[in-house]
Write an enzyme that holds these catalytic residues in place. Structure first.
Site, PDB file in Angstrom:
ATOM      1  N   GLN A 124       0.820  -1.202   0.000  1.00  0.00           N
ATOM      2  CA  GLN A 124       0.000   0.000   0.000  1.00  0.00           C
ATOM      3  C   GLN A 124       0.860   1.261   0.000  1.00  0.00           C
ATOM      4  OE1 GLN A 124      -0.683  -1.359   4.536  1.00  0.00           O
ATOM      5  NE2 GLN A 124      -2.319  -0.142   3.722  1.00  0.00           N
ATOM      6  N   GLU A 232      -8.237   5.588   6.379  1.00  0.00           N
ATOM      7  CA  GLU A 232      -8.018   4.750   7.560  1.00  0.00           C
ATOM      8  C   GLU A 232      -7.705   5.577   8.799  1.00  0.00           C
ATOM      9  OE1 GLU A 232      -5.077   1.093   9.094  1.00  0.00           O
ATOM     10  OE2 GLU A 232      -4.876   1.905   7.067  1.00  0.00           O
TER      11      GLU A 232
END
Length: 299
Positions: A124, A232
């Site tokens: 990521q 997130e």
């Protein structure tokens, strides 16, 4: 005499190998500036259920929405190895502290492979954003360390920052040092798995033309089951979830997932994720054929 000389040489060699490289020292300095904790983007952490009334208020169609304590966004998931590259473009938001809250608050937006159903590894890359209305530096004495990638975004009464990072979970986040952002800059984030144990993470500030990239090799094996566009609440290792910022809205435009057969797929039909903490839904995610939008709806 010979034994003593040999022992001395061994000790010297050990000392040399123990000296951290400049890159390792920089990473250690970042960790110290972060208050002694490392940041980590972690796999999706589920919750048992969301309050029914909040589910209905948050979405017109809740059947395709799941809830998590740390992830909001959209996920395409298969039960076999499928995804090899994910990209998305978003604008750096201006984060705020939630109502009736003070002190540092954080959020991060990223694209990635795995972490939803396959939780043993994640490839990521993305951008952290931080706000502190008390005017306390995110890295402490930040003005003494101009190389630290967090930069002021705007405002004299609040410190607002953003920084690009890459990660191959279960390792921690590492910050790119040669790129910077301000609120309103356009970010393009891409991860590509060249194999299940190697790949690249690339971030471009399309507003300034800066581009950085990191190449991975010999990493824990991906499953390549999951393709994600996520906002997130990241983890401070040893502490838990960071205080979550009111990030306003993050819209991933041009979200594209590439399969191992070379075809490109958009986000329509993706599973939607929203963050629920302490019985309250904090985000509202929606998708169409050309975007994934995550809206902060918390206090």
């Amino acid at each position: 005499m010979f034994a003593a000389m040999l022992l001395c040489q061994v000790l010297l060699a050990t000392a040399v190998f123990a000296i951290p490289t400049s890159k390792e020292r920089f990473a250690q300095r970042l960790a110290r500036r972060a208050g002694g904790f490392n940041h980590q983007s972690t796999p999706r952490q589920g919750v048992e259920s969301a309050p029914v009334d909040l589910e209905v208020n948050a979405h017109d169609n809740v059947s395709n929405t799941l809830y998590s304590t740390n992830w909001a966004g959209a996920v395409l998931s298969n039960s076999t190895a499928t995804w090899t590259s994910i990209t998305g473009t978003f604008v750096v938001p201006t984060p705020k502290e939630p109502d009736s809250a003070s002190g540092p608050h954080y959020a991060t937006a990223w694209v990635g492979i795995d972490g939803y159903t396959c939780q043993t590894a994640i490839l990521q890359t993305g951008v952290d954003f931080a706000v502190d209305g008390d005017n306390v530096g995110y890295y402490g004495e930040h003005h003494d360390y101009p190389a630290i990638p967090f930069v002021h975004l705007q405002g004299a009464d609040r410190i607002l920052r953003a920084a690009a990072w890459y990660e191959w979970f279960p390792a921690y986040q590492y910050y790119f040092s040669d790129i910077s952002f301000k609120a309103g800059d356009t970010v393009e984030a891409t991860v590509t798995a060249t194999s299940k144990t190697g790949g690249t993470a690339t971030i471009t500030n399309k507003s300034t033309g800066q581009t950085v990239s990191h190449t991975f090799s010999n990493q824990p094996s991906l499953c390549e089951y999951d393709a994600e566009w996520i906002v997130e609440d990241f983890t401070e290792v040893g502490v838990g979830l960071a205080p979550f910022a009111n990030f306003g809205k993050v819209t991933f435009t041009g979200p594209t997932a590439t399969t191992n057969s070379g075809s490109s797929v958009g986000p329509l039909g993706a599973t939607l994720l929203d963050i629920e903490q302490n019985g309250q839904v904090l985000t509202n995610t929606s998708v169409d054929s050309s975007s994934v939008t995550v809206q902060y709806i918390g206090p």
